[in-house]
Structure formats: C-alpha cells, structure tokens
Write an enzyme that holds these catalytic residues in place. Structure first.
Site, PDB file in Angstrom:
ATOM      1  N   LYS A  77      28.941 -53.715  19.206  1.00 47.66           N
ATOM      2  CA  LYS A  77      29.767 -53.383  18.030  1.00 47.66           C
ATOM      3  C   LYS A  77      30.459 -52.067  18.294  1.00 47.66           C
ATOM      4  O   LYS A  77      29.963 -51.232  19.057  1.00 47.66           O
ATOM      5  CB  LYS A  77      28.901 -53.252  16.768  1.00 47.66           C
TER       6      LYS A  77
HETATM    7  P1  NAD Z   1      38.231 -57.214   5.609  1.00 44.22           P
HETATM    8  O1  NAD Z   1      38.645 -55.849   5.922  1.00 44.22           O
HETATM    9  O2  NAD Z   1      39.160 -58.344   5.864  1.00 44.22           O
HETATM   10  O3  NAD Z   1      37.777 -57.348   4.095  1.00 44.22           O
HETATM   11  C1  NAD Z   1      36.877 -56.489   3.475  1.00 44.22           C
HETATM   12  C2  NAD Z   1      37.105 -56.620   1.997  1.00 44.22           C
HETATM   13  O4  NAD Z   1      36.079 -55.932   1.301  1.00 44.22           O
HETATM   14  C3  NAD Z   1      38.438 -56.019   1.540  1.00 44.22           C
HETATM   15  O5  NAD Z   1      39.062 -56.885   0.613  1.00 44.22           O
HETATM   16  C4  NAD Z   1      38.016 -54.726   0.832  1.00 44.22           C
HETATM   17  O6  NAD Z   1      38.909 -54.372  -0.170  1.00 44.22           O
HETATM   18  C5  NAD Z   1      36.669 -55.152   0.280  1.00 44.22           C
HETATM   19  N1  NAD Z   1      35.779 -54.047  -0.049  1.00 44.22           N
HETATM   20  C6  NAD Z   1      35.544 -52.896   0.632  1.00 44.22           C
HETATM   21  N2  NAD Z   1      34.642 -52.150  -0.036  1.00 44.22           N
HETATM   22  C7  NAD Z   1      34.311 -52.858  -1.146  1.00 44.22           C
HETATM   23  C8  NAD Z   1      33.439 -52.619  -2.226  1.00 44.22           C
HETATM   24  N3  NAD Z   1      32.714 -51.518  -2.291  1.00 44.22           N
HETATM   25  N4  NAD Z   1      33.335 -53.555  -3.196  1.00 44.22           N
HETATM   26  C9  NAD Z   1      34.050 -54.700  -3.136  1.00 44.22           C
HETATM   27  N5  NAD Z   1      34.895 -54.975  -2.126  1.00 44.22           N
HETATM   28  C10 NAD Z   1      35.016 -54.063  -1.156  1.00 44.22           C
HETATM   29  O7  NAD Z   1      36.852 -57.412   6.392  1.00 44.22           O
HETATM   30  P2  NAD Z   1      36.121 -58.759   6.815  1.00 44.22           P
HETATM   31  O8  NAD Z   1      36.438 -59.011   8.226  1.00 44.22           O
HETATM   32  O9  NAD Z   1      36.330 -59.803   5.799  1.00 44.22           O
HETATM   33  O10 NAD Z   1      34.613 -58.248   6.784  1.00 44.22           O
HETATM   34  C11 NAD Z   1      33.838 -58.279   5.599  1.00 44.22           C
HETATM   35  C12 NAD Z   1      32.385 -58.368   5.968  1.00 44.22           C
HETATM   36  O11 NAD Z   1      32.196 -59.541   6.752  1.00 44.22           O
HETATM   37  C13 NAD Z   1      31.869 -57.209   6.822  1.00 44.22           C
HETATM   38  O12 NAD Z   1      30.540 -56.953   6.493  1.00 44.22           O
HETATM   39  C14 NAD Z   1      31.967 -57.741   8.223  1.00 44.22           C
HETATM   40  O13 NAD Z   1      31.095 -57.090   9.107  1.00 44.22           O
HETATM   41  C15 NAD Z   1      31.562 -59.179   7.970  1.00 44.22           C
HETATM   42  N6  NAD Z   1      31.963 -60.092   9.021  1.00 44.22           N
HETATM   43  C16 NAD Z   1      33.277 -60.251   9.360  1.00 44.22           C
HETATM   44  C17 NAD Z   1      33.604 -61.105  10.392  1.00 44.22           C
HETATM   45  C18 NAD Z   1      35.023 -61.379  10.784  1.00 44.22           C
HETATM   46  O14 NAD Z   1      35.251 -62.230  11.664  1.00 44.22           O
HETATM   47  N7  NAD Z   1      36.011 -60.757  10.197  1.00 44.22           N
HETATM   48  C19 NAD Z   1      32.604 -61.791  11.090  1.00 44.22           C
HETATM   49  C20 NAD Z   1      31.275 -61.625  10.702  1.00 44.22           C
HETATM   50  C21 NAD Z   1      30.981 -60.764   9.680  1.00 44.22           C
END
Ligand code: NAD
Length: 422
Positions: free
Chosen positions: A112
């Site tokens: 990561k």
């Molecule tokens: P992203 O940046 O696309 O979306 C994150 C969202 O969360 C945004 O809409 C943001 O406004 C919102 N957010 C931030 N702080 C917040 C809060 N306190 N309350 C409510 N909403 C809040 O990111 P993503 O890629 O969708 O990642 C989200 C989660 O999923 C993370 O934990 C990430 O590690 C996990 N994840 C993502 C992927 C991927 O492929 N993108 C894969 C596995 C896990």
C-alpha cells in the site's frame, strides 16, 4: 476542510490489524516462528516530496510505500492521497492487502502507498507534480514483477496514468503492467473502475441468500458515495433494492422511498457533492449509520463503526466496502447484536481481483471482453464467500476471523512451502 472529512482516528488501524491477525492465528494454532515471519511488513519506504505549488512556493509532502508481503507474489495495493494518511495507516492497509489477495487466491502479496495531502484543495497541476514526484521516489520498489500500485481514496485512473508515465520514462519504453486501474487506452481493463463495487454487490447477494433476505425491496445505506460505494449502490438499485441514504465527506442525504441512484451519480459528478440532491433531506452522520435497513455499506474510511456507535447499528448486514471501517471493539458489539459482517478483505476484494485481471492482460497483451471480466469476478467472489462462510460455520467464529483464517492460512502455507526462512 469539509465538515465530515476529519474521520475518527482514535483507533490505530495498524494495531487493529495486528489484533485481528492474532485472533485468526490463534484459531489456526499457527506456529510462533511462522507468525514472526508473516505478521509484519517486509519493507517500508518513507519519502519526502518537495513539490512546487502554483503560488511558486515549494511545499514538502510526506509519502509512504509499504510492502507487507511478497510471499505469494509481487506486492499489490492502492495509493491513497488524504490528509489523514500516516505510516501506521499505510502499514495496516498493506497488511490487509496480503490477507485479501490470499482470500481471493490471486498470486499477489500485499502492499500500500499513501501521501499525506489534501488533493481537493490542490490544482490538477499540483496533484500531477506531486504524483510524479511520489512515483519517482518509490521507483526502487515498484515494477510489474515487484510491486504494483492501484487507485485508492482520492486517486484514480489519471493518477495511475501519471505513475505509469513516470516509471516508463526511466525505462525508455512503456510499462503498462507497473500499475493497475489505468485508463482503458493505456492498457487498463474493462470493468476495473467498477470492480470494487461490483465485488461488494456479489458478496451482498451471497449474504442475502444465506440469511434469506430478498434483495428486492431491501433497504440499503451507503456511507461514502465514491468509487466503491456508488457502484455498489447502483448495482443494488438496479436489482430493485432501495438505497435510502448515502453520504460523502460533506453531507448525508436520505429519502425513505429510495434515492434515484443513476440521477444521484450524475448529480455528484456535476456538483461534486450529494448535498442538495432533489427529493432528499439532509441527515446527520450518526443518524445515517443508525438507520433501520437490511444492508449498511461503509465505503469511506477506517473506524466508521466503533465502540461508541456500534450499538446504534440496526442493519442486518454490514458490507465493508471500505478497508477497516469497523474497529475490533465495534466488531464485538456487532457480533453480540447478531449483525452479519462481510469483512473488508472479502467484501472489497473485487478491486484487486480485476487489478489482477488487468495485470494478466497487460502481460499477455491480450484484452478481454467486459463480460469475461464480470463472469470471472463473480466466480471468484462467490467461491471466496463460500470458503469464508464454511470456516465461519465450522469453526463458529465471526466472518472476519474466518476470512483472516483463510488468508493468513494461505500465506503461512506459502512461506512454509518456499522454505524461505529455514
Ligand atoms: P473514493 O475517493 O472514490 O471515495 C471515497 C468517498 O468517501 C468519497 O465520496 C468521499 O467524499 C467519502 N468520504 C470521505 N470521508 C467521509 C466521511 N467521513 N463520511 C462519509 N463519506 C466520506 O475512494 P474509494 O476508492 O471508493 O475508496 C473508499 C474505500 O474503499 C476506502 O476505504 C478504500 O480503501 C476502499 N477500497 C477501494 C478500492 C478501489 O478499488 N477503489 C478497493 C478496495 C477497497
């Protein structure tokens, strides 16, 4: 800074990851020597990133790349740009990546990366300079056979394109396989952008099947309407569930009859927020989590559900699209309430699974149809869910412990077979 941006950082995510490791390792009766080998990160790089901002000044950012394990293959894991990024957070996320890749049985280890920054407050040119500087600084660690980054919170396919370009410049030829989650025109895979949310959807379907909850008419709440959360919401909505509330870093919105998700996605794209979406009312973050619903999807950041608010949860299923959204203390409370948790290392593994497909396609220079990606992903998610469920039922442990047992067990086996550490 937006009102919800400063998420709770009270629980150290890395300590939580170590605690969960011990719970599963105990259940597996894992030998102390093997624990010593696989528990901790193999390699940690801390970089200083001086970047010229648009006002002419140099600002120094801090960044990290952690390779937790390469026992089963190259390190694999996303890059996060967020103000709360710390070394411990990146170590936790890298650790979870190791067990996650093993749960879905793809030939990767865990890694990561992260930069402590606030990309929302930066211009696109500043973000590009920062990304390229970061890529150059972690260059000794990354490569298609070594360590392959991907997008995470506040990074996307454009970020990956810049990293690929920076890496390729040092080689003198294009190296698409150095990152996944790239734009399609640079060797990305069809279906990668939606893969995490799609994987969440498949595991939710499997959990609903197990609990005899009809998806039609099920009420869904999504915390974090970003990449993972919005795609999961969209697929559930398309299958006649009602997404009654969602949030982003600025606000939470609610409509008891269900939000129009395709329109909300367009609205969020256009305005950059969910607040003000026609037909919705604003609610508070604590209210959102406590809504009565069948499926709650935390899809934002760590520590969303902890000892303070876990008792307020009224969902039947918590599907962890985010990494580490439930603290160990929160877990205990949810378990005592009979909430079925689909743990992060299973629930959100669709992203890394399609990243693996992308890497395979890049390596073979042969690209697949979207339907091939979806059907392979569905098969892997369903198989992995069934394997975790079997351990959960046979060993009478929580789904999280079961998933960790599966992942940690596979990594332990790999280390023993390689005989790397006689
Ligand atoms: P992203 O940046 O696309 O979306 C994150 C969202 O969360 C945004 O809409 C943001 O406004 C919102 N957010 C931030 N702080 C917040 C809060 N306190 N309350 C409510 N909403 C809040 O990111 P993503 O890629 O969708 O990642 C989200 C989660 O999923 C993370 O934990 C990430 O590690 C996990 N994840 C993502 C992927 C991927 O492929 N993108 C894969 C596995 C896990």
């Amino acid at each position: 800074m937006p009102v919800l941006e400063a998420t709770k950082v009270s629980r150290n995510a890395y300590e939580a990851a170590l605690l969960n490791f011990d719970l599963a390792a105990d259940k597996l009766h894992l030998e102390p020597d093997v624990r010593e080998i696989i528990k901790y990160p193999e390699r940690v790089l801390h970089v200083s990133l001086p970047v010229r901002l648009s006002d002419g000044h140099i600002h120094r950012f801090e960044g990290y790349r952690v390779q937790h394990s390469t026992a089963r293959g190259p390190a694999k894991g996303g890059i996060r740009f967020h103000p709360n990024v710390t070394l411990d957070e990146v170590k936790a996320l890298a650790t979870w990546m190791t067990w996650k890749c093993a749960v879905v049985n793809i030939p990767f280890g865990g890694g990561k990366g992260g930069v402590t920054c606030s990309p929302k407050d930066m211009s696109i040119e500043e973000v590009e300079r920062l990304t390229r500087r970061y890529a150059a600084s972690i260059l000794p660690l990354i490569g298609p056979e070594q360590d392959i980054p991907a997008p995470d919170v506040y990074t996307n396919s454009q970020t990956m394109a810049w990293i690929m370009d920076t890496y390729s410049m040092t080689k003198g030829y294009p190296v698409p396989g150095v990152v996944t989650g790239k734009p399609i025109s640079l060797g990305g895979s069809l279906g990668r952008n939606e893969a995490t949310g799609r994987g969440v959807f498949y595991t939710v379907l499997a959990a609903c099947g197990q609990l005899f909850i009809p998806i039609k008419g099920a009420r869904v709440v999504v915390q974090g309407f970003g990449n993972a959360g919005s795609v999961a919401a969209h697929l559930l909505d398309s299958n006649q569930a009602y997404v009654i509330a969602v949030s982003d870093s600025r606000a939470c919105i609610y409509n008891k009859n269900g939000l129009d998700i395709p329109k909300l996605m367009l609205y969020k794209d256009k305005t950059g927020q969910v607040l003000g979406f026609p037909g919705s009312t604003e609610i508070q973050p604590a209210e959102l989590l406590a809504l009565e619903c069948e499926i709650l999807i935390p899809a934002a950041l760590e520590n969303a559900i902890d000892e303070e608010n876990a008792s307020s949860i009224r969902a039947k299923i918590v599907a962890e699209a985010a990494n580490g959204p439930v603290t160990p203390e929160g877990d205990t409370i949810l378990e005592s309430k009979g909430v079925f948790v689909i743990p992060d290392i299973l629930c959100n593994a669709g992203g890394v699974t399609v990243s693996y497909f992308e890497w395979v396609q890049d390596t073979q220079h042969l690209f697949w149809e979207a339907q091939d990606v979806y059907s392979r992903l569905e098969r892997i998610m369903k198989t992995s869910f069934a394997e975790v469920l079997k351990i959960h039922l046979e060993h009478k442990v929580s789904m999280r412990v079961a998933a960790n047992m599966l992942g940690i067990g596979r990594v332990a086996e790999a280390v023993k077979l390689r005989g790397l550490y006689p």
